[in-house]
Enzyme design. Structure first.
Site, PDB file in Angstrom:
ATOM      1  N   ASN A   9       0.866  -1.174   0.000  1.00 35.30           N
ATOM      2  CA  ASN A   9       0.000   0.000   0.000  1.00 35.30           C
ATOM      3  C   ASN A   9       0.906   1.230   0.000  1.00 35.30           C
ATOM      4  O   ASN A   9       1.474   1.583   1.016  1.00 35.30           O
ATOM      5  CB  ASN A   9      -0.889  -0.024   1.257  1.00 35.30           C
ATOM      6  CG  ASN A   9      -1.690   1.257   1.411  1.00 35.30           C
ATOM      7  OD1 ASN A   9      -1.797   2.055   0.479  1.00 35.30           O
ATOM      8  ND2 ASN A   9      -2.262   1.458   2.594  1.00 35.30           N
ATOM      9  N   LYS A  11       0.140   4.255  -0.324  1.00 35.33           N
ATOM     10  CA  LYS A  11      -0.495   5.455   0.248  1.00 35.33           C
ATOM     11  C   LYS A  11      -0.233   6.665  -0.671  1.00 35.33           C
ATOM     12  O   LYS A  11      -0.118   6.498  -1.887  1.00 35.33           O
ATOM     13  CB  LYS A  11      -0.007   5.699   1.670  1.00 35.33           C
ATOM     14  CG  LYS A  11      -0.047   4.427   2.524  1.00 35.33           C
ATOM     15  CD  LYS A  11       0.141   4.692   3.966  1.00 35.33           C
ATOM     16  CE  LYS A  11       0.232   3.381   4.715  1.00 35.33           C
ATOM     17  NZ  LYS A  11       0.140   3.536   6.143  1.00 35.33           N
ATOM     18  N   HIS A  95      -9.449   1.056   4.941  1.00 37.98           N
ATOM     19  CA  HIS A  95      -8.162   1.299   5.602  1.00 37.98           C
ATOM     20  C   HIS A  95      -8.382   2.237   6.793  1.00 37.98           C
ATOM     21  O   HIS A  95      -9.183   3.177   6.714  1.00 37.98           O
ATOM     22  CB  HIS A  95      -7.152   1.898   4.613  1.00 37.98           C
ATOM     23  CG  HIS A  95      -5.760   1.887   5.171  1.00 37.98           C
ATOM     24  ND1 HIS A  95      -5.309   2.840   6.050  1.00 37.98           N
ATOM     25  CD2 HIS A  95      -4.746   0.998   5.011  1.00 37.98           C
ATOM     26  CE1 HIS A  95      -4.064   2.550   6.398  1.00 37.98           C
ATOM     27  NE2 HIS A  95      -3.699   1.437   5.785  1.00 37.98           N
ATOM     28  N   SER A 212       3.604  -2.148  10.287  1.00 34.66           N
ATOM     29  CA  SER A 212       5.063  -2.119  10.472  1.00 34.66           C
ATOM     30  C   SER A 212       5.731  -3.456  10.169  1.00 34.66           C
ATOM     31  O   SER A 212       6.686  -3.844  10.848  1.00 34.66           O
ATOM     32  CB  SER A 212       5.415  -1.628  11.877  1.00 34.66           C
ATOM     33  OG  SER A 212       4.975  -0.288  12.052  1.00 34.66           O
TER      34      SER A 212
HETATM   35  C1  PEP Z   1      -0.767   0.125   6.119  1.00 38.91           C
HETATM   36  O1  PEP Z   1      -0.975   1.326   6.178  1.00 38.91           O
HETATM   37  O2  PEP Z   1      -1.564  -0.624   5.515  1.00 38.91           O
HETATM   38  C2  PEP Z   1       0.433  -0.383   6.775  1.00 38.91           C
HETATM   39  C3  PEP Z   1       0.455  -1.629   7.135  1.00 38.91           C
HETATM   40  O3  PEP Z   1       1.448   0.539   6.992  1.00 38.91           O
HETATM   41  P1  PEP Z   1       2.905   0.240   7.634  1.00 38.91           P
HETATM   42  O4  PEP Z   1       3.401  -1.033   7.042  1.00 38.91           O
HETATM   43  O5  PEP Z   1       3.728   1.413   7.247  1.00 38.91           O
HETATM   44  O6  PEP Z   1       2.693   0.130   9.105  1.00 38.91           O
END
Ligand code: PEP
Length: 256
Positions: A9, A11, A95, A212
């Site tokens: 993702n 973003k 999300h 993360s």
């Molecule tokens: C997300 O926003 O779907 C996500 C898992 O972000 P991150 O891996 O940066 O925590």
């Protein structure tokens, strides 16, 4: 055996040049694999370029959101049919960033899920609790409410053509990851909740973990029986990290 999915993702990140570089590194490293599906979800304006660059098909493309409406006076929104028309396979719905910033509630997310499937897309339905929910012992209740809204509106059979992503909100972009035990507990809870309506659908349902995930913690998470891959934010913007995560999923699948 369920085929794991690792989806990036992106973003609101990227640029034409940066995307080209990232996708060329990813496609150079990845073959279409029988064991693991890989997808990237760039911002909508970059979907066509990404699809053109990834035409070999080893990496699928998805949208980050879709409208619950088919077409019309909805400024700024993107219909699921449009995502399908340009070649997307997946779309993320619900999300936590959209639930928070755009105030999307579970009923709205359920309508988006239904619109996505009607267009022939596979929705990746995100569910997950805030830190305050976890600390108050409300994790299961929050996840159940988010999941049940879609199960009630779309019917359990619709989960045959869907993916669920468990993303504890407190672990997204924070560097905090749910421990394998915490993740395993919620993944098992989600599968049991779907199973209470249809065991066969639950057994085939891919449940991703997101929050993360990095190349160095992916193996521990993907080794768990109810975790079928990951939804990756920050680490999906770095080719080496994302490839490391995909390789962890491939290794987990190989171990069975
Ligand atoms: C997300 O926003 O779907 C996500 C898992 O972000 P991150 O891996 O940066 O925590």
């Amino acid at each position: 055996m369920r085929k794991a999915l690792v989806a990036g993702n992106w973003k609101m990140n990227g640029s034409l040049d940066a995307n080209r570089e990232l996708l060329s590194a990813l496609s150079g490293a990845m073959q279409a694999s029988d064991a693991v599906a890989v997808a990237v979800c760039p911002p909508a304006v970059y979907l066509r370029d990404a699809l053109a660059q990834l035409e070999s098909g080893a990496i699928a493309v998805g949208g980050q959101d879709c409208s619950d409406e088919k077409s019309g006076a909805f400024t700024g929104e993107i219909a699921a049919d449009m995502l399908k028309e340009v070649g997307c396979e997946y779309v993320i719905v619900g999300h936590s960033e959209r639930r928070a910033r755009q105030h999307e509630d579970s009923a709205w997310v359920a309508r988006k899920f239904i619109a996505a499937q009607a267009a022939g897309l596979v929705p990746i339905l995100c569910v997950g609790e805030q830190l305050a929910d976890r600390e108050a012992g409300r994790t299961d209740a929050v996840v159940a409410e988010q999941l049940d809204a879609v199960l009630d509106a779309a019917g359990v059979a619709a989960f045959d053509r869907a993916v669920v992503a468990y993303e504890p909100v407190w672990a997204i972009g924070t560097g905090l990851t749910a421990s394998p035990e915490q993740a395993a507990e919620v993944h098992a809870f989600i599968r049991a909740r779907v199973s209470a309506r249809d065991q066969g659908v639950a057994e085939g349902l891919r449940i991703l973990y997101g929050g993360s995930v990095k190349a160095d913690n992916a193996a521990g998470l993907f080794a768990l029986p109810d975790i079928d891959g990951g939804l990756i934010g920050g680490a999906s913007l770095d080719a080496a990290s994302f490839i490391g995560i995909v390789n962890a999923a491939v290794a987990a699948q190989a171990r069975g």
